[in-house]
Design an enzyme around this catalytic site. Structure first.
Site, short mmCIF file in Angstrom:
data_model
loop_
_atom_site.label_atom_id
_atom_site.label_comp_id
_atom_site.label_asym_id
_atom_site.label_seq_id
_atom_site.Cartn_x
_atom_site.Cartn_y
_atom_site.Cartn_z
CD GLU A 1 -31.26 -13.51 -18.19
OE1 GLU A 1 -30.49 -12.76 -17.53
OE2 GLU A 1 -32.49 -13.39 -18.16
CG ASN B 1 -34.32 -17.69 -15.05
OD1 ASN B 1 -33.83 -18.05 -16.12
ND2 ASN B 1 -35.13 -16.64 -14.96
CG ASN C 1 -36.20 -13.30 -15.09
OD1 ASN C 1 -35.01 -13.52 -15.38
ND2 ASN C 1 -37.18 -13.67 -15.88
CG ASP D 1 -35.51 -11.41 -18.54
OD1 ASP D 1 -34.93 -11.91 -17.57
OD2 ASP D 1 -35.61 -12.00 -19.64
#
Length: 282
Positions: A17, A99, A145, A193
């Protein structure tokens, strides 16, 4: 769009990520959330490094004075240039983890959270400043996100993945208002995302379970699709000395038989022109 992707770093990240260009060091930062690792990659020399964190990590960004800011399971931490760690804001919540995160035009950190079970309303998006102040901006989120700003700083784009939308807000004086849909991802095309905004104001969105990155014009029209050999595409960012190469993170978590490049860092050379992003002001 037919694009030529390359493998920048062949890896088996569980949940790769957050690619971020650190202009001060000339390297790309990216993470493996579930592997609790911070990766660096120098596209000129090819040098790489991996650092393990003590807990799951959602994002890493450069700091204006050197070092890194980390969005961690139990809060936001600071890593100084001498590798000294300290908490900026610690707030552990059972069942919740960090996140994606992004740095706003004013240098503040906008950091998201989510529950491990992805329960609706279990996540949030908060704004942190260098002096340690924290403000919850959105408190009814499932999977916080991608977040990014228009080139003139007047708009903020945001993804809560299960909504299948990229939303846009007016961004004024460090705050947001006027939330409205910007782009919707149709059924069967995956979930939005991570995202990045380019110098033309176009929004590039990674599609989890969609095997692609899409580009939307400032008016919300789909104008490019980059198809990729992995289903779980997680985030994208422009990087390199001239900010023209699009780096893409991927994941292998939850796949019974991950394709060979799942978990690797991919790159599309010359995909466009990115924006020079600010560092965190802490």
């Amino acid at each position: 769009m037919t694009a030529r992707y390359e493998v920048a770093v062949r890896a088996e990240a569980q949940l790769g990520e957050g690619p971020t260009w650190d202009a001060s060091s000339g390297r790309l930062l990216w993470i493996d959330i579930l592997g609790a690792r911070v990766h660096t990659y120098d596209p000129v020399s090819g040098r790489r490094s991996v650092r393990t964190t003590d807990q799951h990590i959602g994002a890493v960004k450069p700091r204006a004075g050197g070092g890194l800011v980390l969005n961690l399971r139990h809060g936001v931490g600071l890593l100084d240039p001498d590798d000294t760690f300290r908490w900026l804001h610690r707030e552990p919540v059972p069942g919740r983890r960090a996140n994606d995160a992004a740095v706003a035009p004013d240098g503040s950190l906008w950091a998201g959270t989510m529950r491990y079970d992805e329960a609706p309303g279990g996540g949030s998006l908060s704004r942190f400043t260098g002096d340690g102040s924290a403000e919850v901006v959105l408190d009814d989120v499932a999977v916080s996100n991608g977040t990014g700003w228009s080139p003139d700083g007047s708009l903020m784009y945001y993804v809560d993945s299960p909504t299948r939308r990229v939303d846009v807000f007016d961004y004024v004086d460090g705050g947001v208002a006027g939330r409205r849909p910007f782009a919707e991802i149709e059924d069967g095309a995956g979930f939005p995302d991570g995202l990045t905004v380019d110098a033309e104001g176009c929004v590039w969105v990674a599609l989890w379970d969609g095997a692609a990155v899409r580009r939307y014009t400032p008016s919300g029209e789909l104008d490019r699709v980059i198809e990729l050999p992995v289903p779980r595409v997680t985030a994208c960012a422009f990087a390199g000395p001239d900010l023209t190469d699009l780096y893409i993170t991927t994941a292998r978590t939850g796949l019974a038989t991950p394709p060979p490049l799942s978990g690797s860092l991919l790159v599309v050379p010359g995909a466009g022109k990115g924006l020079a992003l600010p560092a965190f002001n802490g």
